[in-house]
Design a protein around this motif. Sequence first.
Motif, PDB file in Angstrom:
ATOM      1  N   VAL A 190       0.842  -1.204   0.000  1.00 28.47           N
ATOM      2  CA  VAL A 190       0.000   0.000   0.000  1.00 28.47           C
ATOM      3  C   VAL A 190       0.874   1.250   0.000  1.00 28.47           C
ATOM      4  O   VAL A 190       2.042   1.200   0.386  1.00 28.47           O
ATOM      5  N   LEU A 191       0.258   2.355  -0.441  1.00 28.71           N
ATOM      6  CA  LEU A 191       0.949   3.651  -0.415  1.00 28.71           C
ATOM      7  C   LEU A 191       0.225   4.530   0.594  1.00 28.71           C
ATOM      8  O   LEU A 191      -0.974   4.791   0.436  1.00 28.71           O
ATOM      9  N   CYS A 192       0.926   4.975   1.620  1.00 24.10           N
ATOM     10  CA  CYS A 192       0.278   5.759   2.679  1.00 24.10           C
ATOM     11  C   CYS A 192       0.574   7.239   2.504  1.00 24.10           C
ATOM     12  O   CYS A 192       1.737   7.638   2.408  1.00 24.10           O
ATOM     13  N   LEU A 193      -0.473   8.048   2.455  1.00 22.84           N
ATOM     14  CA  LEU A 193      -0.295   9.497   2.450  1.00 22.84           C
ATOM     15  C   LEU A 193       0.084   9.890   3.866  1.00 22.84           C
ATOM     16  O   LEU A 193      -0.713   9.765   4.791  1.00 22.84           O
ATOM     17  N   PHE A 194       1.309  10.346   3.980  1.00 21.79           N
ATOM     18  CA  PHE A 194       2.014  10.351   5.249  1.00 21.79           C
ATOM     19  C   PHE A 194       2.376  11.774   5.611  1.00 21.79           C
ATOM     20  O   PHE A 194       3.328  12.345   5.067  1.00 21.79           O
ATOM     21  N   SER A 195       1.605  12.368   6.521  1.00 21.38           N
ATOM     22  CA  SER A 195       1.925  13.728   6.966  1.00 21.38           C
ATOM     23  C   SER A 195       2.875  13.586   8.155  1.00 21.38           C
ATOM     24  O   SER A 195       3.245  12.488   8.528  1.00 21.38           O
ATOM     25  N   GLY A 196       3.220  14.679   8.775  1.00 26.63           N
ATOM     26  CA  GLY A 196       4.035  14.558   9.992  1.00 26.63           C
ATOM     27  C   GLY A 196       3.181  14.482  11.243  1.00 26.63           C
ATOM     28  O   GLY A 196       3.685  14.592  12.344  1.00 26.63           O
ATOM     29  N   GLY A 197       1.860  14.300  11.057  1.00 27.41           N
ATOM     30  CA  GLY A 197       0.937  14.364  12.187  1.00 27.41           C
ATOM     31  C   GLY A 197       0.888  13.088  13.010  1.00 27.41           C
ATOM     32  O   GLY A 197       1.710  12.185  12.848  1.00 27.41           O
ATOM     33  N   ILE A 198      -0.099  13.018  13.889  1.00 31.15           N
ATOM     34  CA  ILE A 198      -0.234  11.861  14.775  1.00 31.15           C
ATOM     35  C   ILE A 198      -0.894  10.696  14.031  1.00 31.15           C
ATOM     36  O   ILE A 198      -0.543   9.532  14.236  1.00 31.15           O
ATOM     37  N   ASP A 199      -1.828  11.014  13.138  1.00 35.72           N
ATOM     38  CA  ASP A 199      -2.725   9.976  12.635  1.00 35.72           C
ATOM     39  C   ASP A 199      -2.140   9.076  11.541  1.00 35.72           C
ATOM     40  O   ASP A 199      -2.233   7.847  11.640  1.00 35.72           O
ATOM     41  N   LEU A 326      -8.271   4.356  10.513  1.00 32.91           N
ATOM     42  CA  LEU A 326      -8.640   5.070  11.741  1.00 32.91           C
ATOM     43  C   LEU A 326     -10.041   5.655  11.672  1.00 32.91           C
ATOM     44  O   LEU A 326     -10.446   6.377  12.590  1.00 32.91           O
ATOM     45  N   ILE A 327     -10.764   5.351  10.617  1.00 35.95           N
ATOM     46  CA  ILE A 327     -12.003   6.104  10.343  1.00 35.95           C
ATOM     47  C   ILE A 327     -12.993   6.088  11.517  1.00 35.95           C
ATOM     48  O   ILE A 327     -13.668   7.057  11.774  1.00 35.95           O
ATOM     49  N   GLY A 328     -13.053   4.997  12.259  1.00 33.98           N
ATOM     50  CA  GLY A 328     -14.012   4.916  13.357  1.00 33.98           C
ATOM     51  C   GLY A 328     -13.391   5.109  14.740  1.00 33.98           C
ATOM     52  O   GLY A 328     -14.026   4.808  15.747  1.00 33.98           O
ATOM     53  N   MET A 329     -12.161   5.595  14.781  1.00 29.33           N
ATOM     54  CA  MET A 329     -11.493   5.711  16.086  1.00 29.33           C
ATOM     55  C   MET A 329     -11.544   7.129  16.616  1.00 29.33           C
ATOM     56  O   MET A 329     -11.545   8.097  15.856  1.00 29.33           O
ATOM     57  N   SER A 330     -11.531   7.244  17.943  1.00 28.91           N
ATOM     58  CA  SER A 330     -11.456   8.567  18.561  1.00 28.91           C
ATOM     59  C   SER A 330      -9.992   8.994  18.630  1.00 28.91           C
ATOM     60  O   SER A 330      -9.089   8.163  18.514  1.00 28.91           O
ATOM     61  N   LYS A 331      -9.791  10.281  18.852  1.00 25.99           N
ATOM     62  CA  LYS A 331      -8.414  10.785  18.961  1.00 25.99           C
ATOM     63  C   LYS A 331      -7.702  10.095  20.131  1.00 25.99           C
ATOM     64  O   LYS A 331      -6.512   9.788  20.036  1.00 25.99           O
ATOM     65  N   THR A 332      -8.444   9.852  21.220  1.00 30.74           N
ATOM     66  CA  THR A 332      -7.825   9.202  22.389  1.00 30.74           C
ATOM     67  C   THR A 332      -7.295   7.817  22.014  1.00 30.74           C
ATOM     68  O   THR A 332      -6.195   7.441  22.415  1.00 30.74           O
ATOM     69  N   GLU A 333      -8.085   7.072  21.271  1.00 29.48           N
ATOM     70  CA  GLU A 333      -7.644   5.726  20.864  1.00 29.48           C
ATOM     71  C   GLU A 333      -6.425   5.802  19.953  1.00 29.48           C
ATOM     72  O   GLU A 333      -5.482   5.010  20.071  1.00 29.48           O
ATOM     73  N   ILE A 334      -6.450   6.774  19.043  1.00 26.24           N
ATOM     74  CA  ILE A 334      -5.337   6.910  18.093  1.00 26.24           C
ATOM     75  C   ILE A 334      -4.057   7.292  18.849  1.00 26.24           C
ATOM     76  O   ILE A 334      -2.985   6.723  18.612  1.00 26.24           O
TER      77      ILE A 334
END
Length: 407
Positions: A190-199, A326-334
């Motif tokens: 797979v190719l992941c669109l990869f920012s520098g963020g948490i997610d 991560l579509i169904g996850m909360s920020k806390t879970e992530i």
Amino acid sequence: MAHTLVVRFAEITLKGRNRGLFEQQLIRNVEAHLRPYVAHRLQRGTARLLVEVEDDPHTAIEILRGLPGVANLSLAEFAPREPEPLAEAVLAHVGRQLGARRREASPPSAERPLAFRVVVSRKDKRYPLTSMELAARLGEALLRRFEGLRVDLTHPELTVWVEIWEDRAAIYADKIAGPGGLAVGSSGKVLCLFSGGIDSPVAAYLMMTRGAPVVFLNFHSFPYIGERSKEKVHELARHLARFQPKSRLCVAPFAKTQEAIRDRCPEGLRTVLYRRMMNRVANRLAAREGALALVTGESLGQVASQTLHNIRVIAETAELPVLQPLIGMSKTEIIAIARRIGTYPISIQPYPDCCTLFQPRHPDTHAKPDRAAHFEAALDIEALVEECVASVEVTDYGPLYSPRGWS
Ligand code: ATP
Ligand code: MG
């Protein structure tokens, strides 16, 4: 002194006729990840792998407990299978455990006995005693030998694990959990669109644990956004290189595309149009890399731009399935996953992502496909994508490990 680690495979037993292939993949990954760091020897067993290491086993344990496909691992001692010599070995093993505890603040005593249990599992069912019988015998021997012990099967403070193999018995004190899942390489790329963020680093990691090798694609707005942002993305890619044998990071220059969108399209649509352009570049690179899907770190409703309306309009320009683990996850879970895998402290370094460039004051939360396409007609999409793809910087990382950042 040589040590033996018993590495147990996850999920692999479920795979029927493909089992051999999945096991081979995990063994190749173990070999690749250990080779640069630990002198070792591998020996294959049924649904497990023995890793013999010289010297301190700590580094090998740290590397192996991160590898997708590893259910758990133990530092094992070996003994003959026959009950008498086996009991002697178990007594010696527990003697060492108690010795270590005595050096601590509150050693076990007759007044405050240490709760223990013996758990036996027979990998060879022809063994003359049942697991229960053998566990009872070993437990009795321990009570006879040591003061300050009591049996507690439900809340033990000390567990002695004994496995009866074909040729010998293994004894160990601990099962160190691995991530489980599938070995990287068991699924398509797979190719992941990869920012520098948490997610997005968490999204990439989750795909690895489903067996997919992940190529990282980052968009960078040099010169508006500095080199430190790019270095942060490299740092994340290097960190994730502890989980997969090959990590390729592609960094695509995006400023020119963003300027064009700023100059020719409505402000509120910028974020959605950036992301549509990212997908177009990703389509090309996915074809070049042999990736079968795109991966993003979106979580529904997390920020104003991640509405279903916008996600739909963004996905339109992707030619491959867009996977959003991560579509169904909360920020806390992530964040909990990000901490566990060690990307969190890197992700929160305060260097901006390209999406913050020319950020709209009021991002459109209900983007419409027709409207996006209408304004994109003012862009020379083909030329922008072409130029971006042509200027991609590619960096390859092999399996990396550094003790920093593990929780
Ligand atoms: P993240 O924590 O992954 O940055 P986010 O919560 O900041 O996500 P957005 O900025 O809306 O969310 O980005 C959503 C997704 O778009 C990201 O998870 C990532 O997959 C992709 N993306 C965003 N910015 C970039 C970038 N600069 N390069 C590559 N992909 C990006
Ligand atoms: Mg972001």
